[in-house]
Design an enzyme around this catalytic site. Structure first.
Site, PDB file in Angstrom:
ATOM      1  N   TYR A 141      96.225  -2.023 -29.946  1.00  0.00           N
ATOM      2  CA  TYR A 141      94.832  -1.831 -30.327  1.00  0.00           C
ATOM      3  C   TYR A 141      94.705  -1.321 -31.761  1.00  0.00           C
ATOM      4  O   TYR A 141      93.737  -1.602 -32.454  1.00  0.00           O
ATOM      5  CB  TYR A 141      94.149  -0.810 -29.405  1.00  0.00           C
ATOM      6  CG  TYR A 141      93.475  -1.400 -28.192  1.00  0.00           C
ATOM      7  CD1 TYR A 141      94.198  -2.122 -27.261  1.00  0.00           C
ATOM      8  CD2 TYR A 141      92.114  -1.227 -27.988  1.00  0.00           C
ATOM      9  CE1 TYR A 141      93.577  -2.641 -26.141  1.00  0.00           C
ATOM     10  CE2 TYR A 141      91.487  -1.742 -26.870  1.00  0.00           C
ATOM     11  CZ  TYR A 141      92.224  -2.452 -25.943  1.00  0.00           C
ATOM     12  OH  TYR A 141      91.603  -2.964 -24.852  1.00  0.00           O
ATOM     13  N   LYS A 189     106.823  -3.365 -20.058  1.00  0.00           N
ATOM     14  CA  LYS A 189     107.404  -4.708 -20.084  1.00  0.00           C
ATOM     15  C   LYS A 189     108.760  -4.574 -20.798  1.00  0.00           C
ATOM     16  O   LYS A 189     109.021  -5.202 -21.826  1.00  0.00           O
ATOM     17  CB  LYS A 189     106.438  -5.664 -20.810  1.00  0.00           C
ATOM     18  CG  LYS A 189     106.814  -7.131 -20.767  1.00  0.00           C
ATOM     19  CD  LYS A 189     106.681  -7.776 -19.398  1.00  0.00           C
ATOM     20  CE  LYS A 189     107.171  -9.219 -19.453  1.00  0.00           C
ATOM     21  NZ  LYS A 189     107.239  -9.846 -18.112  1.00  0.00           N
ATOM     22  N   ASP A 221     103.745  -7.244 -15.066  1.00  0.00           N
ATOM     23  CA  ASP A 221     103.396  -8.440 -14.285  1.00  0.00           C
ATOM     24  C   ASP A 221     103.560  -8.169 -12.783  1.00  0.00           C
ATOM     25  O   ASP A 221     102.696  -8.510 -11.975  1.00  0.00           O
ATOM     26  CB  ASP A 221     104.195  -9.677 -14.742  1.00  0.00           C
ATOM     27  CG  ASP A 221     105.683  -9.426 -14.913  1.00  0.00           C
ATOM     28  OD1 ASP A 221     106.132  -8.266 -14.744  1.00  0.00           O
ATOM     29  OD2 ASP A 221     106.418 -10.392 -15.207  1.00  0.00           O
ATOM     30  N   ASP A 245      94.153  -1.295 -20.044  1.00  0.00           N
ATOM     31  CA  ASP A 245      92.843  -1.942 -20.113  1.00  0.00           C
ATOM     32  C   ASP A 245      92.764  -3.034 -19.047  1.00  0.00           C
ATOM     33  O   ASP A 245      91.801  -3.108 -18.276  1.00  0.00           O
ATOM     34  CB  ASP A 245      92.647  -2.551 -21.514  1.00  0.00           C
ATOM     35  CG  ASP A 245      91.325  -3.286 -21.633  1.00  0.00           C
ATOM     36  OD1 ASP A 245      90.298  -2.709 -21.237  1.00  0.00           O
ATOM     37  OD2 ASP A 245      91.321  -4.437 -22.111  1.00  0.00           O
ATOM     38  N   ASP A 249      90.735  -2.926 -15.064  1.00  0.00           N
ATOM     39  CA  ASP A 249      89.704  -3.890 -14.646  1.00  0.00           C
ATOM     40  C   ASP A 249      90.124  -4.582 -13.348  1.00  0.00           C
ATOM     41  O   ASP A 249      89.306  -4.808 -12.455  1.00  0.00           O
ATOM     42  CB  ASP A 249      89.468  -4.971 -15.718  1.00  0.00           C
ATOM     43  CG  ASP A 249      88.239  -4.695 -16.565  1.00  0.00           C
ATOM     44  OD1 ASP A 249      88.041  -3.522 -16.939  1.00  0.00           O
ATOM     45  OD2 ASP A 249      87.479  -5.646 -16.855  1.00  0.00           O
TER      46      ASP A 249
END
Ligand code: IPM
Ligand code: MN
Length: 375
Positions: A141, A189, A221, A245, A249
């Protein structure tokens, strides 16, 4: 105690849901004998239209000089063609930086009363209660360099983390886990990214200071899948900015609607409270948005900024009670649920009605508890 709260309604449904959160805050703080003042300022698209910038200095100063900031939402389709640095969202990112909160707490709770709003089976959802701790000031970000190449045909962003940035958010996650089920899942990851390898190594080292907490690591994942196959297996999930983020959601399916999710950003000069949902331009101005995510964010404000744990729990109990009685906003209404039959007894209410229901219920909750302690 006197609290000064800056309110930033922002765009779309932001003003509709913050109005209800403010209403509930006023009532609870009053019941606890607190004095409170709310000061409203512009951020996001509203601020672009009014002041030509998504985060005017006046807004920034008001925020840094208050006890807490309550935000609605930012963004809107009319700004889609602007470069990232001029969009409403960049005002929010700049505010997060100015306030300095690096740990974004996002609870995802499966409320039994609205289990039929989730596409997940009730037996999968049962008892799910996850706290995401999303790193909020680092990673891709904010990493430099970023931008478009001169040709405009290529673009780049940088994911960058330092040990210090990882350590501080890891401590928040472990401390939160101490007050919950003592389990932390760190999501990365590390099979592909160096930042993730540093993340895993650093979180593992910090964990040594928390012998009573179980730590496991999961690739993002795999986590994305496990969240919806076994949501009940998680307690605290700590992860970097972008992964947090996305996963938070996704976790909306656990609660049944994005409108239910709350957040608190802590660790900086002034803490920031905002629902996870966006400005929802498709339903803005119709008075039908779900204010419960904003109200639950206000509960987090009571907990983290006002030191009112009991007041926070009162609001959370009131939300549960209102849902248990069958009241729902449109996003939780029968046409959205898997089984319309079960939706029959539910009453669909407006944003303002939902706010008023929580407000009166929270007063009852406090009354009942006080009456109980008085006997
Ligand atoms: C969120 C939002 C923001 C983010 C946007 C509006 C900048 O999606 O709070 O999750 O990406 O952090
Ligand atoms: Mn988001």
């Amino acid at each position: 105690m006197r609290l000064n709260i800056t309110v930033l309604p922002g765009d779309g449904v932001g003003s509709e849901v913050t109005r209800e959160a403010v209403r509930v805050l006023r009532t609870v703080l009053d019941l606890y004998g607190y004095e409170v003042s709310f000061e409203e300022h512009a951020i996001g698209g509203v601020a672009i239209r009014q002041f030509g910038t998504p985060l005017p200095d006046e807004t920034k100063h008001a925020c840094t000089n208050s006890h807490a900031v309550l935000l609605g939402a930012v963004g809107g389709p009319e700004f889609d063609s602007l470069p990232p640095g001029q969009r409403p969202e960049s005002g929010l990112l700049a505010l997060r930086q100015a306030l300095g909160g690096f740990a974004n707490l996002r609870p995802a709770i499966a409320y039994a009363a609205i289990a039929d709003c989730s596409p997940l089976r009730p037996d999968i959802l049962k008892g799910a209660d996850i706290l995401f701790v999303r790193e909020l000031l680092g990673g891709i970000y904010f990493g430099e360099p970023r931008g478009f190449d001169a040709s405009g045909a290529a673009a780049h962003n940088t994911m960058r983390y330092s040990e210090t940035e990882i350590e501080r958010v890891a401590h928040v996650a472990f401390r939160q886990a101490r007050m919950r089920h003592r389990k932390v899942t760190s999501v990365d990851k590390a099979n592909v990214l160096e930042t993730s390898q540093l993340w895993r190594k650093t979180v593992t080292r910090v964990a040594r200071e928390y012998a009573e907490i179980r730590l496991d690591h999961m690739y993002v994942d795999a986590c994305a899948m496990r969240l919806i196959t076994h949501p009940g297996s998680f307690d605290v999930v700590v992860t970097e900015n972008l992964f947090g983020d996305i996963l938070s959601d996704e976790a909306a399916v656990i609660s049944g609607s994005l409108g239910m999710l709350a957040s608190a950003t802590i660790g900086g000069k002034v803490d920031l409270y905002e629902p996870v949902h966006g400005s929802a331009p498709d339903i803005a101005g119709r008075g039908i948005a779900n204010p419960l995510g904003a109200i639950a964010s206000a509960a987090m404000l009571l907990r983290h900024s006002a030191g009112l744990e009991q007041g926070a729990q009162d609001v959370e109990d009131a939300i549960r009670e209102v849902l248990d009685k069958g009241f729902r906003t449109a996003d939780l209404s029968p046409q959205h649920s898997a089984d319309p039959q079960r939706g029959r007894t539910k009453r669909v209410v407006s944003t303002a009605e939902m706010g008023a229901l929580v407000e009166s219920t929270v007063a009852d909750v406090v009354d009942r508890r006080r009456a109980y302690h008085a006997v």
